[in-house]
Design a protein around this motif. Structure first.
Motif, PDB file in Angstrom:
ATOM      1  N   ILE A  69       0.845  -1.198   0.000  1.00 17.61           N
ATOM      2  CA  ILE A  69       0.000   0.000   0.000  1.00 17.61           C
ATOM      3  C   ILE A  69       0.873   1.238   0.000  1.00 17.61           C
ATOM      4  CG2 ILE A  69      -0.189  -0.049   2.521  1.00 17.61           C
ATOM      5  CD1 ILE A  69      -3.035   1.127   2.207  1.00 17.61           C
ATOM      6  N   THR A  70       0.435   2.267  -0.713  1.00 19.58           N
ATOM      7  CA  THR A  70       1.099   3.566  -0.711  1.00 19.58           C
ATOM      8  C   THR A  70       0.027   4.649  -0.627  1.00 19.58           C
ATOM      9  OG1 THR A  70       1.044   3.787  -3.117  1.00 19.58           O
ATOM     10  CG2 THR A  70       2.988   2.753  -2.165  1.00 19.58           C
ATOM     11  N   LYS A  71       0.424   5.788  -0.079  1.00 14.69           N
ATOM     12  CA  LYS A  71      -0.450   6.958  -0.092  1.00 14.69           C
ATOM     13  C   LYS A  71      -0.017   7.861  -1.228  1.00 14.69           C
ATOM     14  CE  LYS A  71      -0.150  10.504   2.750  1.00 14.69           C
ATOM     15  NZ  LYS A  71      -0.225  11.371   3.958  1.00 14.69           N
ATOM     16  N   LEU A  72      -0.981   8.402  -1.954  1.00 11.90           N
ATOM     17  CA  LEU A  72      -0.692   9.247  -3.102  1.00 11.90           C
ATOM     18  C   LEU A  72      -1.000  10.698  -2.803  1.00 11.90           C
ATOM     19  CD1 LEU A  72      -2.271   7.064  -5.940  1.00 11.90           C
ATOM     20  CD2 LEU A  72       0.072   7.025  -5.063  1.00 11.90           C
ATOM     21  N   ASP A  73      -0.158  11.579  -3.328  1.00  7.93           N
ATOM     22  CA  ASP A  73      -0.424  13.003  -3.257  1.00  7.93           C
ATOM     23  C   ASP A  73      -1.560  13.331  -4.211  1.00  7.93           C
ATOM     24  OD1 ASP A  73       0.079  15.853  -4.489  1.00  7.93           O
ATOM     25  OD2 ASP A  73       1.010  15.861  -2.510  1.00  7.93           O
ATOM     26  N   ASP A  74      -2.579  14.024  -3.731  1.00  9.12           N
ATOM     27  CA  ASP A  74      -3.764  14.293  -4.545  1.00  9.12           C
ATOM     28  C   ASP A  74      -3.471  15.170  -5.758  1.00  9.12           C
ATOM     29  OD1 ASP A  74      -5.426  12.788  -2.953  1.00  9.12           O
ATOM     30  OD2 ASP A  74      -5.945  14.474  -1.655  1.00  9.12           O
ATOM     31  N   VAL A  75      -2.445  16.025  -5.664  1.00  4.80           N
ATOM     32  CA  VAL A  75      -2.172  16.956  -6.744  1.00  4.80           C
ATOM     33  C   VAL A  75      -1.317  16.316  -7.826  1.00  4.80           C
ATOM     34  CG1 VAL A  75      -1.125  19.160  -7.353  1.00  4.80           C
ATOM     35  CG2 VAL A  75      -2.411  18.937  -5.212  1.00  4.80           C
ATOM     36  N   SER A  76      -0.203  15.723  -7.428  1.00  8.23           N
ATOM     37  CA  SER A  76       0.757  15.202  -8.404  1.00  8.23           C
ATOM     38  C   SER A  76       0.691  13.700  -8.573  1.00  8.23           C
ATOM     39  CB  SER A  76       2.175  15.601  -7.996  1.00  8.23           C
ATOM     40  OG  SER A  76       2.499  15.021  -6.752  1.00  8.23           O
ATOM     41  N   CYS A  93       3.737   9.395  -1.345  1.00 10.02           N
ATOM     42  CA  CYS A  93       4.179  10.189  -0.204  1.00 10.02           C
ATOM     43  C   CYS A  93       4.805   9.325   0.892  1.00 10.02           C
ATOM     44  CB  CYS A  93       3.001  10.956   0.385  1.00 10.02           C
ATOM     45  SG  CYS A  93       2.318  12.201  -0.719  1.00 10.02           S
ATOM     46  N   ASN A  94       4.187   8.202   1.215  1.00 10.93           N
ATOM     47  CA  ASN A  94       4.779   7.279   2.171  1.00 10.93           C
ATOM     48  C   ASN A  94       4.210   5.899   1.923  1.00 10.93           C
ATOM     49  OD1 ASN A  94       2.240   7.291   3.331  1.00 10.93           O
ATOM     50  ND2 ASN A  94       2.819   8.650   4.998  1.00 10.93           N
ATOM     51  N   TYR A  95       4.640   4.942   2.720  1.00 12.25           N
ATOM     52  CA  TYR A  95       4.270   3.571   2.429  1.00 12.25           C
ATOM     53  C   TYR A  95       4.111   2.809   3.718  1.00 12.25           C
ATOM     54  CZ  TYR A  95       8.998   2.443   3.773  1.00 12.25           C
ATOM     55  OH  TYR A  95      10.139   2.306   4.492  1.00 12.25           O
ATOM     56  N   ALA A  96       3.530   1.625   3.614  1.00 13.47           N
ATOM     57  CA  ALA A  96       3.539   0.672   4.711  1.00 13.47           C
ATOM     58  C   ALA A  96       4.048  -0.632   4.167  1.00 13.47           C
ATOM     59  CB  ALA A  96       2.138   0.493   5.296  1.00 13.47           C
ATOM     60  N   GLY A  97       4.920  -1.302   4.896  1.00 13.42           N
ATOM     61  CA  GLY A  97       5.362  -2.602   4.442  1.00 13.42           C
ATOM     62  C   GLY A  97       6.695  -2.993   5.012  1.00 13.42           C
ATOM     63  N   GLY A  98       7.123  -4.203   4.668  1.00 14.91           N
ATOM     64  CA  GLY A  98       8.372  -4.731   5.152  1.00 14.91           C
ATOM     65  C   GLY A  98       9.381  -4.861   4.049  1.00 14.91           C
ATOM     66  N   ALA A  99       9.480  -6.054   3.445  1.00 15.06           N
ATOM     67  CA  ALA A  99      10.481  -6.301   2.409  1.00 15.06           C
ATOM     68  C   ALA A  99      10.191  -5.489   1.163  1.00 15.06           C
ATOM     69  CB  ALA A  99      10.510  -7.789   2.053  1.00 15.06           C
ATOM     70  N   GLU A 100      11.244  -4.948   0.556  1.00 16.57           N
ATOM     71  CA  GLU A 100      11.081  -4.118  -0.635  1.00 16.57           C
ATOM     72  C   GLU A 100      10.572  -4.948  -1.799  1.00 16.57           C
ATOM     73  OE1 GLU A 100      13.752  -1.059  -3.390  1.00 16.57           O
ATOM     74  OE2 GLU A 100      14.512  -1.860  -1.501  1.00 16.57           O
ATOM     75  N   VAL A 101       9.654  -4.399  -2.552  1.00 15.51           N
ATOM     76  CA  VAL A 101       9.103  -5.107  -3.699  1.00 15.51           C
ATOM     77  C   VAL A 101      10.175  -5.374  -4.733  1.00 15.51           C
ATOM     78  CG1 VAL A 101       7.477  -4.946  -5.610  1.00 15.51           C
ATOM     79  CG2 VAL A 101       6.773  -4.230  -3.331  1.00 15.51           C
ATOM     80  N   GLY A 102      11.110  -4.454  -4.926  1.00 16.92           N
ATOM     81  CA  GLY A 102      12.198  -4.652  -5.881  1.00 16.92           C
ATOM     82  C   GLY A 102      11.903  -3.995  -7.210  1.00 16.92           C
ATOM     83  N   ALA A 103      12.534  -4.477  -8.242  1.00 20.32           N
ATOM     84  CA  ALA A 103      12.428  -3.839  -9.563  1.00 20.32           C
ATOM     85  C   ALA A 103      11.149  -4.259 -10.265  1.00 20.32           C
ATOM     86  CB  ALA A 103      13.643  -4.201 -10.403  1.00 20.32           C
ATOM     87  N   SER A 104      10.029  -3.963  -9.645  1.00 18.55           N
ATOM     88  CA  SER A 104       8.735  -4.276 -10.230  1.00 18.55           C
ATOM     89  C   SER A 104       8.307  -3.119 -11.128  1.00 18.55           C
ATOM     90  CB  SER A 104       7.696  -4.496  -9.128  1.00 18.55           C
ATOM     91  OG  SER A 104       7.503  -3.308  -8.407  1.00 18.55           O
ATOM     92  N   TRP A 105       7.128  -3.274 -11.732  1.00 24.15           N
ATOM     93  CA  TRP A 105       6.658  -2.213 -12.626  1.00 24.15           C
ATOM     94  C   TRP A 105       6.431  -0.920 -11.878  1.00 24.15           C
ATOM     95  CZ3 TRP A 105       2.163   0.387 -11.825  1.00 24.15           C
ATOM     96  CH2 TRP A 105       1.241  -0.195 -10.957  1.00 24.15           C
TER      97      TRP A 105
END
Length: 226
Positions: free
Chosen positions: A172-179, A183-195
């Protein structure tokens, strides 16, 4: 630079306890590809699952009003790739990018949010959340440890991936409404070089992170206890 924030609004949400008549195994709902969803957070609730192993599993449930939804897609090697967001693509036909045309791109991976809600609705999970779910919203389960990593309020825009065709949050990520930047995230292990890395690279923001392993969801007793 990291931002300091207070999560008192999260901790003020009443905690609802539920006795679960078997070992808690959310992974049994995790099958198929899952969904990528963008929407607005409308409400939250807090829940403790007490299973037959005497373990407590603590969750927030996020009630999301969906804006768009797409099927997650993977290569034959199981690596996640970008969904087809549109049935058409823009092709440059002029000098110095001055003119374009729309060409077929193939079948879009977009799905109706109402169809997503039908797919991820699992009993008896739905019996816990149905009475709290606002109209036209979906109920998405996230571990409290992951929710505590986010600064997010009602009416803010988020992007999430489901763990398979289940109501559990994979990332999950939070998105800036304008751009529409992360803005920030929740989670543990990095997803990596995903899309998602490629999509957000030009925005110079954090990429989404995977949430904690559901199998390790049990936690020590704290303010969740009544």
């Amino acid at each position: 630079m990291s931002r300091m924030y207070h999560n008192e609004s999260l901790k003020s949400i009443p905690v609802l306890n539920h006795d679960w008549g078997e070992p808690w195994k959310p992974e049994k709902y995790n099958f198929a590809k899952g969904f990528l969803i963008e929407g607005t957070l409308k409400s939250k609730s807090r829940h403790v699952i007490n299973d037959t192993t005497k373990t407590k599993y603590r969750y927030y449930v996020l009630y999301i009003q969906g804006h768009t939804a797409h099927r997650r897609q993977f290569t034959d090697k199981g690596e996640e790739m970008e969904p087809n967001f549109s049935a058409k693509q823009v092709t440059n036909t002029g000098y110095l990018n001055s003119s374009y045309k729309l060409d077929p791109k193939g079948k879009t991976d977009r799905v109706e949010f109402s169809d997503v809600l039908k797919t991820i609705k699992k009993e008896p999970l739905a019996s816990i959340t149905d009475t709290h779910t606002p109209k036209d919203c979906g109920a998405f389960w996230i571990l409290d440890a992951d929710m505590d990593k986010m600064e997010i309020a009602n009416e803010e825009t988020i992007r999430l991936k489901t763990a398979g065709d289940s109501p559990f949050v994979f990332s999950i990520t939070k998105l800036d409404d304008v751009s529409t930047r992360v803005c920030n995230y929740a989670g543990g292990a990095e997803v990596g070089a995903s899309w998602t890395d490629k999509v957000f690279a030009s925005k110079e923001q954090d990429t989404p992170h995977q949430v904690s392993n559901q199998d390790n969801a049990g936690a020590d007793d704290d303010e969740w206890d009544d």
